[in-house]
Design a protein around this motif. Sequence first.
Motif, PDB file in Angstrom:
ATOM      1  N   ARG A  28       0.792  -1.226   0.000  1.00 20.91           N
ATOM      2  CA  ARG A  28       0.000   0.000   0.000  1.00 20.91           C
ATOM      3  C   ARG A  28       0.826   1.279   0.000  1.00 20.91           C
ATOM      4  NH1 ARG A  28      -2.932  -3.898   1.904  1.00 20.91           N
ATOM      5  NH2 ARG A  28      -3.483  -3.675   4.087  1.00 20.91           N
ATOM      6  N   LEU A  29       1.877   1.274  -0.819  1.00 23.15           N
ATOM      7  CA  LEU A  29       2.637   2.503  -1.003  1.00 23.15           C
ATOM      8  C   LEU A  29       1.812   3.558  -1.739  1.00 23.15           C
ATOM      9  CD1 LEU A  29       6.232   1.261  -1.932  1.00 23.15           C
ATOM     10  CD2 LEU A  29       5.443   2.246   0.232  1.00 23.15           C
ATOM     11  N   HIS A  30       0.786   3.107  -2.466  1.00 27.87           N
ATOM     12  CA  HIS A  30      -0.083   4.052  -3.167  1.00 27.87           C
ATOM     13  C   HIS A  30      -1.102   4.676  -2.215  1.00 27.87           C
ATOM     14  CE1 HIS A  30      -2.272   0.336  -2.890  1.00 27.87           C
ATOM     15  NE2 HIS A  30      -3.358   0.824  -3.473  1.00 27.87           N
ATOM     16  N   ARG A  31      -1.152   4.196  -0.977  1.00 31.28           N
ATOM     17  CA  ARG A  31      -2.035   4.761   0.042  1.00 31.28           C
ATOM     18  C   ARG A  31      -1.221   4.985   1.318  1.00 31.28           C
ATOM     19  NH1 ARG A  31      -7.484   1.045  -0.875  1.00 31.28           N
ATOM     20  NH2 ARG A  31      -8.030   1.913  -2.921  1.00 31.28           N
ATOM     21  N   PRO A  32      -0.522   6.108   1.397  1.00 33.71           N
ATOM     22  CA  PRO A  32       0.469   6.304   2.464  1.00 33.71           C
ATOM     23  C   PRO A  32      -0.096   6.732   3.815  1.00 33.71           C
ATOM     24  CG  PRO A  32       0.432   8.213   1.016  1.00 33.71           C
ATOM     25  CD  PRO A  32      -0.515   7.207   0.417  1.00 33.71           C
ATOM     26  N   ILE A  33      -1.421   6.743   3.986  1.00 32.17           N
ATOM     27  CA  ILE A  33      -1.983   7.197   5.250  1.00 32.17           C
ATOM     28  C   ILE A  33      -1.431   6.405   6.433  1.00 32.17           C
ATOM     29  CG2 ILE A  33      -4.013   5.727   4.862  1.00 32.17           C
ATOM     30  CD1 ILE A  33      -3.860   9.026   6.900  1.00 32.17           C
ATOM     31  N   GLY A  34      -1.245   5.105   6.260  1.00 30.56           N
ATOM     32  CA  GLY A  34      -0.701   4.286   7.348  1.00 30.56           C
ATOM     33  C   GLY A  34       0.712   4.695   7.726  1.00 30.56           C
ATOM     34  N   ILE A  35       1.492   5.098   6.730  1.00 31.12           N
ATOM     35  CA  ILE A  35       2.852   5.582   7.004  1.00 31.12           C
ATOM     36  C   ILE A  35       2.796   6.828   7.871  1.00 31.12           C
ATOM     37  CG2 ILE A  35       4.916   6.599   5.953  1.00 31.12           C
ATOM     38  CD1 ILE A  35       4.440   4.765   3.542  1.00 31.12           C
ATOM     39  N   PHE A  36       1.888   7.761   7.546  1.00 24.70           N
ATOM     40  CA  PHE A  36       1.777   8.994   8.317  1.00 24.70           C
ATOM     41  C   PHE A  36       1.326   8.726   9.749  1.00 24.70           C
ATOM     42  CE2 PHE A  36       0.776  10.892   3.968  1.00 24.70           C
ATOM     43  CZ  PHE A  36       2.097  11.261   3.749  1.00 24.70           C
ATOM     44  N   LEU A  37       0.351   7.834   9.914  1.00 26.11           N
ATOM     45  CA  LEU A  37      -0.155   7.542  11.259  1.00 26.11           C
ATOM     46  C   LEU A  37       0.896   6.862  12.124  1.00 26.11           C
ATOM     47  CD1 LEU A  37      -3.786   6.320  10.407  1.00 26.11           C
ATOM     48  CD2 LEU A  37      -3.070   8.564  11.261  1.00 26.11           C
ATOM     49  N   LEU A  38       1.798   6.129  11.516  1.00 25.06           N
ATOM     50  CA  LEU A  38       2.911   5.521  12.238  1.00 25.06           C
ATOM     51  C   LEU A  38       4.044   6.524  12.454  1.00 25.06           C
ATOM     52  CD1 LEU A  38       4.451   3.120  13.429  1.00 25.06           C
ATOM     53  CD2 LEU A  38       4.918   2.327  11.105  1.00 25.06           C
ATOM     54  N   MET A  39       4.206   7.429  11.490  1.00 25.41           N
ATOM     55  CA  MET A  39       5.335   8.373  11.534  1.00 25.41           C
ATOM     56  C   MET A  39       5.155   9.470  12.579  1.00 25.41           C
ATOM     57  SD  MET A  39       6.821  10.743   8.443  1.00 25.41           S
ATOM     58  CE  MET A  39       5.281  11.694   8.352  1.00 25.41           C
ATOM     59  N   TRP A  40       3.915  10.022  12.723  1.00 23.21           N
ATOM     60  CA  TRP A  40       3.762  11.174  13.612  1.00 23.21           C
ATOM     61  C   TRP A  40       4.153  10.870  15.050  1.00 23.21           C
ATOM     62  CZ3 TRP A  40       4.332  14.957  10.789  1.00 23.21           C
ATOM     63  CH2 TRP A  40       3.634  15.182   9.605  1.00 23.21           C
ATOM     64  N   PRO A  41       3.700   9.772  15.680  1.00 25.60           N
ATOM     65  CA  PRO A  41       4.158   9.504  17.050  1.00 25.60           C
ATOM     66  C   PRO A  41       5.674   9.331  17.149  1.00 25.60           C
ATOM     67  CG  PRO A  41       2.224   8.190  16.539  1.00 25.60           C
ATOM     68  CD  PRO A  41       2.685   8.796  15.248  1.00 25.60           C
ATOM     69  N   ALA A  42       6.279   8.723  16.120  1.00 26.72           N
ATOM     70  CA  ALA A  42       7.734   8.568  16.120  1.00 26.72           C
ATOM     71  C   ALA A  42       8.412   9.934  16.101  1.00 26.72           C
ATOM     72  CB  ALA A  42       8.177   7.735  14.920  1.00 26.72           C
ATOM     73  N   LEU A  43       7.893  10.853  15.287  1.00 19.98           N
ATOM     74  CA  LEU A  43       8.467  12.202  15.213  1.00 19.98           C
ATOM     75  C   LEU A  43       8.215  12.980  16.505  1.00 19.98           C
ATOM     76  CD1 LEU A  43       7.658  13.244  11.527  1.00 19.98           C
ATOM     77  CD2 LEU A  43       9.848  12.498  12.480  1.00 19.98           C
ATOM     78  N   TRP A  44       7.005  12.819  17.094  1.00 24.90           N
ATOM     79  CA  TRP A  44       6.765  13.463  18.400  1.00 24.90           C
ATOM     80  C   TRP A  44       7.852  13.040  19.387  1.00 24.90           C
ATOM     81  CZ3 TRP A  44       1.059  11.391  19.099  1.00 24.90           C
ATOM     82  CH2 TRP A  44       0.230  11.963  18.121  1.00 24.90           C
ATOM     83  N   ALA A  45       8.087  11.720  19.438  1.00 25.35           N
ATOM     84  CA  ALA A  45       9.043  11.182  20.410  1.00 25.35           C
ATOM     85  C   ALA A  45      10.466  11.642  20.108  1.00 25.35           C
ATOM     86  CB  ALA A  45       8.967   9.656  20.413  1.00 25.35           C
ATOM     87  N   LEU A  46      10.845  11.649  18.841  1.00 27.78           N
ATOM     88  CA  LEU A  46      12.194  12.071  18.472  1.00 27.78           C
ATOM     89  C   LEU A  46      12.442  13.516  18.877  1.00 27.78           C
ATOM     90  CD1 LEU A  46      12.408  10.382  14.958  1.00 27.78           C
ATOM     91  CD2 LEU A  46      13.868   9.829  16.919  1.00 27.78           C
ATOM     92  N   TRP A  47      11.467  14.395  18.647  1.00 22.83           N
ATOM     93  CA  TRP A  47      11.650  15.807  18.993  1.00 22.83           C
ATOM     94  C   TRP A  47      11.644  16.027  20.498  1.00 22.83           C
ATOM     95  CZ3 TRP A  47      12.162  15.428  14.064  1.00 22.83           C
ATOM     96  CH2 TRP A  47      12.652  16.504  13.331  1.00 22.83           C
ATOM     97  N   LEU A  48      10.819  15.278  21.214  1.00 23.52           N
ATOM     98  CA  LEU A  48      10.812  15.400  22.667  1.00 23.52           C
ATOM     99  C   LEU A  48      12.112  14.854  23.262  1.00 23.52           C
ATOM    100  CD1 LEU A  48       7.130  14.359  23.423  1.00 23.52           C
ATOM    101  CD2 LEU A  48       8.162  16.559  24.011  1.00 23.52           C
ATOM    102  N   ALA A  49      12.528  13.683  22.786  1.00 25.31           N
ATOM    103  CA  ALA A  49      13.761  13.083  23.304  1.00 25.31           C
ATOM    104  C   ALA A  49      14.979  13.935  22.983  1.00 25.31           C
ATOM    105  CB  ALA A  49      13.941  11.677  22.724  1.00 25.31           C
ATOM    106  N   GLY A  50      14.977  14.568  21.812  1.00 24.15           N
ATOM    107  CA  GLY A  50      16.103  15.401  21.399  1.00 24.15           C
ATOM    108  C   GLY A  50      15.958  16.850  21.794  1.00 24.15           C
ATOM    109  N   ALA A  51      14.953  17.171  22.616  1.00 20.93           N
ATOM    110  CA  ALA A  51      14.700  18.551  23.049  1.00 20.93           C
ATOM    111  C   ALA A  51      14.665  19.513  21.866  1.00 20.93           C
ATOM    112  CB  ALA A  51      15.746  18.984  24.073  1.00 20.93           C
ATOM    113  N   GLY A  52      14.033  19.077  20.791  1.00 21.55           N
ATOM    114  CA  GLY A  52      13.890  19.927  19.613  1.00 21.55           C
ATOM    115  C   GLY A  52      14.999  19.790  18.598  1.00 21.55           C
TER     116      GLY A  52
END
Length: 300
Positions: A28-52
Amino acid sequence: MPQRISHSNSFFSVTVRTRISYYIQLVRLHRPIGIFLLMWPALWALWLAGAGSPPWHIVIIFITGVVLMRSAGCAINDYADRDFDGHVARTCTRPLATGDVTPREAVIVFMTLSLLAFGLVLMLNWQTILMSVVALLLAMIYPFMKRFTHLPQVFLGAAFGWAVPMAFMAITNHVPMYAWLLFIVTIIWALIYDTEYAMVDREDDLKVGIKSTAILFGHYDRLVVGILQIVMLLMLIDIGHTAALGIFYYMGLGIAASFAIYQQYLIRHREPRTCFTAFLNNNYFGMAIFVGLVVDYLLR
């Protein structure tokens, strides 16, 4: 003879392109919504862990890993649902349901993508490498849970959210309590958007015997989703307080809350089309939180 070789090469080229298109549909690379839903929490955590300011090589590893593991998850999910997808209107054209991809091929794709993702994790510290084993187990278990429980979304949320403690471990070598709270937030979020998603297939799922939160909650589905949205936002406020975040983070939460209200409006009549739109809208919900985080750290 040259014409025959040319025709043979052309046939081979078309066949390869066709197979690749089937695999793209499978993951389902033609439907990337699942990638985004998995990516946002990972990015939240990366920015919090790295203090921005998270290390960019770790950010790239996680984003690439998100794409690989979501794709692997789609392959194993379709393998698990191969006997059901053909009876559900939304999934009957998936390549495993139509026979364009065999179950064996789906398993090979899952294993190949999982090994590639594990290769990326080997570039991180040994604690994160050990944690990645849990991520793989969750990805393998989730697709089969809808046979045994009406809450398979809990396992989906755990699979999607496991990137949160992994991100903290990769950057800070430990997982603070508020990171585990963010992990729980991700599970709640999966309950929200996957219930909206399951509302699309409720009638078909009842016919084929697939369990889901949409079936479990019944006429209380909108109420339960609304309560979960409020709980999730309150937990994110608490995380912001613990991490000493500022006004721009909370502005991001305010925008996310407006998207949650909009989703309630979309699912008010429980129409499959608008329920699916509500599910897709969660991409903007997650994006609003991330943008708020980024801006808050940039403008301190």
